[in-house]
Design a protein around this motif. Structure first.
Motif, PDB file in Angstrom:
ATOM      1  N   PRO A  58       9.247 -26.696  52.422  1.00  0.00           N
ATOM      2  CA  PRO A  58       8.669 -27.100  53.714  1.00  0.00           C
ATOM      3  C   PRO A  58       7.892 -28.399  53.685  1.00  0.00           C
ATOM      4  N   ASN A  78      15.285 -23.808  47.403  1.00  0.00           N
ATOM      5  CA  ASN A  78      15.703 -23.346  48.730  1.00  0.00           C
ATOM      6  C   ASN A  78      14.570 -23.341  49.755  1.00  0.00           C
ATOM      7  N   PHE A  79      13.342 -23.459  49.289  1.00  0.00           N
ATOM      8  CA  PHE A  79      12.186 -23.410  50.193  1.00  0.00           C
ATOM      9  C   PHE A  79      11.333 -24.640  49.927  1.00  0.00           C
ATOM     10  N   THR A  85       6.707 -27.638  46.203  1.00  0.00           N
ATOM     11  CA  THR A  85       7.241 -26.317  45.913  1.00  0.00           C
ATOM     12  C   THR A  85       7.341 -26.108  44.420  1.00  0.00           C
ATOM     13  N   TRP A 140      11.668 -12.725  47.930  1.00  0.00           N
ATOM     14  CA  TRP A 140      11.999 -14.106  47.571  1.00  0.00           C
ATOM     15  C   TRP A 140      11.687 -14.371  46.103  1.00  0.00           C
ATOM     16  N   PRO A 195       9.708 -26.460  59.702  1.00  0.00           N
ATOM     17  CA  PRO A 195       9.228 -27.387  58.663  1.00  0.00           C
ATOM     18  C   PRO A 195       8.410 -28.524  59.267  1.00  0.00           C
ATOM     19  N   HIS A 220      16.549 -25.324  54.942  1.00  0.00           N
ATOM     20  CA  HIS A 220      15.959 -24.070  55.425  1.00  0.00           C
ATOM     21  C   HIS A 220      16.885 -23.312  56.379  1.00  0.00           C
ATOM     22  N   GLN A 233       4.815 -17.853  55.489  1.00  0.00           N
ATOM     23  CA  GLN A 233       5.933 -18.484  54.799  1.00  0.00           C
ATOM     24  C   GLN A 233       7.136 -18.661  55.721  1.00  0.00           C
ATOM     25  N   GLU A 234       7.403 -17.670  56.578  1.00  0.00           N
ATOM     26  CA  GLU A 234       8.531 -17.798  57.494  1.00  0.00           C
ATOM     27  C   GLU A 234       8.263 -18.862  58.545  1.00  0.00           C
ATOM     28  N   TRP A 278      20.106 -18.784  52.866  1.00  0.00           N
ATOM     29  CA  TRP A 278      19.316 -17.826  53.633  1.00  0.00           C
ATOM     30  C   TRP A 278      20.229 -16.968  54.512  1.00  0.00           C
ATOM     31  N   ARG A 317       9.181 -22.018  56.828  1.00  0.00           N
ATOM     32  CA  ARG A 317      10.634 -22.191  56.709  1.00  0.00           C
ATOM     33  C   ARG A 317      11.258 -22.541  58.052  1.00  0.00           C
TER      34      ARG A 317
END
Length: 268
Positions: free
Chosen positions: A252, A249-250, A258, A243, A189, A223, A182-183, A229, A186
């Motif tokens: 990608p 906010n997320f 999302t 999260w 992207p 992101h 996931q990171e 963040w 983020r």
């Protein structure tokens, strides 16, 4: 969705793992490799085998080049996009021929494979999909899988430049690996911006959007927004441990993806 069962996904993972082992052995004989190019080849070979359209070595190079051009040319303008559109047409002709061969009995992929399911799918009227429509549906499985090569390259970059994050990969827990993944999504992207066209007029934060207006969604900026963040310029997989699954906010791969994922989780 019947193609996305746990068993079928595990089959794809197994085929891909076998390809990785085979390619790593070959890579070790070279002084240098370009990871993105190699992983695109690897994933193209794996997903085509999984989908019921196994490729010989010459075809792997050709199809990988076509899928890669589509991905690189997405959202662009000018010669790069023209090239991508030309190669897309060539790919569609190839996949249409695959669909016809399955229907004529000249090719017999497993009944659980994407190629077979799509080639034999009938609509509510009992009619087979047009060959060109079926081809697009099959391409929409093959091409996005090859596109994952970019995230794999990004993951390798993260592991090299942020070695402390390797503990998430070394862990046997899937939850830890997901935090890392996931990171990566983020921090790197797939697209920095996504364009769209206003379908119905609306007002937002004092601005009126007319129908037909082109707008862009700032994925990269969202992101990296410090209002959303903490320390956004730092690669910190742990941030996803708490999260809340927000669809705002997320993003990608765009807000719609999302939102669908969040809704699916909420519904169990």
């Amino acid at each position: 969705m019947q193609l996305m069962t746990r068993e079928r996904i595990e089959d794809l993972l197994r085929i891909t793992s076998d390809e990785w082992r085979s390619r790593i052995e070959e890579w070790s004989t070279r002084s240098e490799i370009v990871l993105l190019d190699e992983v695109e080849l690897l994933l193209c070979r794996a997903v085509c085998a999984w989908a019921g359209v196994p490729l010989n070595e010459h075809d792997v190079q050709t199809r990988t080049w076509e899928f890669s051009a589509m991905i690189t040319g997405a959202g662009g303008v000018g010669p790069t996009t023209w090239k991508a559109l030309f190669l897309r047409q060539r790919t569609e002709r190839w996949v249409q021929s695959v669909i016809r061969e399955i229907r004529e009995g000249k090719r017999e992929p497993p009944e659980s494979s994407a190629a077979y399911v799509i080639a034999t799918y009938r609509d509510l009227s009992g009619e087979l999909l047009r060959a060109d429509v079926a081809a697009v549906e099959l391409i929409n499985i093959l091409r996005p899988t090859v596109a994952v090569a970019r995230f794999i390259a990004f993951a390798a970059h993260a592991l090299y430049h942020y070695p402390e994050s390797r503990r998430f990969i070394d862990s046997a827990a899937d939850e830890e690996t997901e935090l890392f993944a996931q990171e990566v999504r983020r921090f790197y992207p797939f697209f920095p911006f996504i364009g769209g066209c206003v379908r119905e007029p609306f007002d937002w934060q004092g601005h009126h959007f007319e129908s037909g207006t082109w707008v862009t969604l700032d994925v990269y900026g969202t992101h990296r927004d410090p209002r959303l963040w903490e320390n956004p310029e730092s690669f910190q997989p742990d941030r996803f441990r708490g999260w809340d699954g927000s669809a705002f906010n997320f993003i990608p791969q765009g807000g719609g993806i999302t939102s669908q994922r969040t809704a699916a989780r909420a519904s169990g």
